[in-house]
Design a protein around this motif. Structure first.
Motif, short mmCIF file in Angstrom:
data_model
loop_
_atom_site.label_atom_id
_atom_site.label_comp_id
_atom_site.label_asym_id
_atom_site.label_seq_id
_atom_site.Cartn_x
_atom_site.Cartn_y
_atom_site.Cartn_z
N ALA A 155 -12.26 0.76 8.18
CA ALA A 155 -11.27 1.34 7.27
C ALA A 155 -10.42 2.32 8.06
N PHE A 156 -9.13 2.28 7.86
CA PHE A 156 -8.26 3.21 8.56
C PHE A 156 -7.23 3.77 7.58
N SER A 157 -6.85 5.01 7.86
CA SER A 157 -5.90 5.69 6.99
C SER A 157 -4.47 5.42 7.45
N THR A 158 -3.57 5.36 6.50
CA THR A 158 -2.16 5.17 6.83
C THR A 158 -1.41 6.50 6.87
N ASP A 159 -2.16 7.60 6.90
CA ASP A 159 -1.51 8.91 7.04
C ASP A 159 -0.66 8.94 8.31
N LEU B 98 4.02 -0.75 3.53
CA LEU B 98 3.74 0.62 3.11
C LEU B 98 4.95 1.18 2.37
N TYR C 19 0.84 -1.18 0.00
CA TYR C 19 0.00 0.00 0.00
C TYR C 19 0.89 1.24 0.00
N GLY D 152 -0.52 6.84 3.25
CA GLY D 152 -1.65 7.75 3.10
C GLY D 152 -2.88 7.07 2.54
N GLU D 153 -2.69 5.89 1.96
CA GLU D 153 -3.82 5.16 1.38
C GLU D 153 -4.65 4.53 2.49
N GLU D 154 -5.96 4.45 2.29
CA GLU D 154 -6.85 3.83 3.26
C GLU D 154 -6.88 2.32 3.05
N ILE D 155 -6.79 1.59 4.13
CA ILE D 155 -6.88 0.14 4.07
C ILE D 155 -8.22 -0.28 4.65
N GLY D 156 -9.02 -0.95 3.84
CA GLY D 156 -10.35 -1.37 4.26
C GLY D 156 -10.38 -2.84 4.64
#
Length: 268
Positions: free
Chosen positions: A236-240, A265, A175, A178-182
């Motif tokens: 879903a959570f963001s990787t920001d 990541l 991933y 910053g991409e969201e992982i669902g």
């Protein structure tokens, strides 16, 4: 040992007494006759005898073949325990913690104890206990027959202990930061029916050592329940804010099981 016999003689002198087998001997199992011979000073003899019986008695010996320690069974599955009781007594009473029909209770997720207790007619008793874990079947939505072929069990639990691991989700991959992982999955019982009462915890760990020799650091923790609108468990959570690297997503259920998905990541 046995009480000393009473021996008298008209001379007033005490005769000599010999036992065969001798007092204090080790007797074999079964019945052995014991003969006592008294001899006076004139050489006159008298005898008496009795039988001594040695019986082997031991507490019942229990071996549980199923369930073994932390054996997993699916929630709602019909399971009968298997065990043997060895005893030297003619009558032995056996009790277990199984249900009235002799089956394990599989309707409550989590780990439970199964106990066998045996008591014989001599008052000797023993017990043996083992643990079995009632777990959900975990998968995507839809008919289990249509689940993707890459829906495979995983082998490395967290923590590195004997916790049960019953499945994983096909999220593994690469991933962009910053991409969201669902996450989305369903829980099913042994008959394929969906269960909605599960409680789910999601832990995210920063994997500094992919060999797992060093414990990873938990950097985030979330909790979520059944999503009626999506008919499954979704989050879903963001990787920001996360740095490039390897991360493990640990999904823990209220059946004492955990499921890991490893992701990487990378920078955009």
């Amino acid at each position: 040992t046995w009480p000393a016999p009473i021996v008298t003689d008209s001379s007033g002198m005490t005769p000599t007494l010999i036992a065969e087998p001798a007092l204090g001997s080790v007797f074999p199992l079964g019945t052995t006759p014991v003969t006592l011979t008294a001899t006076d000073a004139a050489g006159n003899t008298a005898t008496c005898a009795f039988d001594l019986t040695v019986e082997y008695t031991a507490a019942p010996r229990i071996e549980i073949a199923f369930p073994r320690h932390r054996d997993p069974v699916r929630i709602g599955q019909i399971v009968s325990p298997s065990f043997d009781v060895e005893t030297t007594a003619a009558e032995t009473r056996v009790e277990t913690t199984a249900t009235a029909d002799g089956r394990l209770d599989t309707f409550e997720p989590g780990c439970h104890e199964f106990t066998v207790h045996a008591a014989d007619a001599l008052g000797l008793s023993s017990s043996k206990t083992t643990t079995y874990c009632v777990v959900y079947q975990m998968g995507p939505s839809g008919d289990p027959a249509d689940w993707p072929a890459d829906w495979l069990p995983i082998e490395q639990p967290l923590p590195l202990s004997d916790r049960m691991v019953v499945g994983s989700m096909p999220l593994g991959g690469r991933y962009v930061v910053g991409e969201e992982i669902g996450i989305f999955f369903t829980l099913r019982d042994a008959f394929g029916a969906e269960r909605t009462e599960g409680r789910v915890q999601l832990s995210i760990t920063d994997v500094q050592d992919p060999t797992d020799e060093t414990a990873p650091e938990v950097i985030a923790f979330y909790g979520f329940t059944y999503d009626a609108e999506r008919s499954g468990y979704a989050y879903a959570f963001s990787t920001d804010g996360l740095s490039p690297g390897i991360y493990d997503l640990w999904i823990g259920l209220n059946d004492d099981s955990s499921h890991r998905v490893r992701v990487e990541l990378v920078v955009p």
